[in-house]
Design an enzyme around this catalytic site. Structure first.
Site, PDB file in Angstrom:
ATOM      1  N   GLY A   1       0.800  -1.230   0.000  1.00 27.62           N
ATOM      2  CA  GLY A   1       0.000   0.000   0.000  1.00 27.62           C
ATOM      3  C   GLY A   1       0.822   1.265   0.000  1.00 27.62           C
ATOM      4  O   GLY A   1       1.882   1.351  -0.620  1.00 27.62           O
TER       5      GLY A   1
ATOM      6  N   ASP B   1       2.441   2.560   2.428  1.00 31.22           N
ATOM      7  CA  ASP B   1       3.690   2.339   3.160  1.00 31.22           C
ATOM      8  C   ASP B   1       4.792   1.866   2.206  1.00 31.22           C
ATOM      9  O   ASP B   1       5.919   2.396   2.209  1.00 31.22           O
ATOM     10  CB  ASP B   1       3.429   1.288   4.259  1.00 31.22           C
ATOM     11  CG  ASP B   1       4.495   1.240   5.335  1.00 31.22           C
ATOM     12  OD1 ASP B   1       5.423   2.069   5.296  1.00 31.22           O
ATOM     13  OD2 ASP B   1       4.389   0.370   6.225  1.00 31.22           O
TER      14      ASP B   1
END
Ligand code: APR
Length: 174
Positions: A30, A32
């Protein structure tokens, strides 16, 4: 000023972007993963390792390394367990703590992703009002933060924010 845009948060030239991290600050997929790739895996991983970890609802600061943003505020959102496990309060505290840390650092501009709304499964329709409420409350107090961007990865999410913001414009990235 608060706005909702559709785009990639790693491209934003702001004082800090907020990461949707995990408790180990270990990186992941994602937003991150995208932030780690854009900032530089090695440098950011080393900085996160030095911090150790971050409990759910809290935030930690690192440099932005190769990002156009100067810093990263790593926020650990709650995993959605159906709503009865304090998820809403924990999500609110992510936004509150991120705004407080940004103020402490003297940041003027800040961008948030939709924390917990991906892998962690928090329903966006419940997360967006919390995000907007907490950011508005923080901006209502004296703070150096002048500009907050809700950076959404898709049009549906941006539309949710736009509606919550009461028709405030969808604009292009800075
Ligand atoms: N820019 C902006 N938003 C993004 C980007 C990007 N480059 N990439 C993804 N998103 C959006 C997703 O579409 C979603 O709406 O960010 C939102 C948050 O989704 P996740 O990244 O899955 O974050 P979260 O639900 O908080 O889960 C955190 O996922 O990657 C792992 O290490 C992370 O374990 C942690 C967990």
């Amino acid at each position: 000023m608060i706005e909702a845009i559709e785009g990639d948060i790693t491209a934003l030239r702001v004082d800090a972007i907020v990461n949707a991290a995990n408790e180990r600050l270990a990186g992941g997929g994602g937003v991150d993963g995208a932030i780690h790739r854009a900032a530089g895996q090695r440098e950011l991983q080393a900085a996160c390792r030095a911090i150790g970890g971050c409990p759910t609802g809290e935030v930690r600061l690192t440099l932005g390394f190769r990002l156009p943003a100067g810093a990263i505020i790593h926020a650990v959102g709650p995993v959605w367990h159906g709503g009865g496990a304090g998820e809403e309060a924990l999500l609110a505290s992510c936004y509150r703590n991120a705004m407080a840390l940004a103020a402490e650092q003297g940041f003027a501009s800040l961008a948030f992703p939709a924390i917990s709304c991906g892998v962690y499964g928090f329903p966006a329709a419940r997360a967006v009002p919390i995000a907007v409420r907490e950011v508005r409350a923080a901006l209502a107090r004296p703070t150096p933060v002048e500009r907050v961007i809700f950076c959404c990865f898709d049009a549906a999410m941006a539309e949710l924010y736009r509606r919550e913001l009461g028709g405030a414009g969808l604009t292009s990235p800075p």
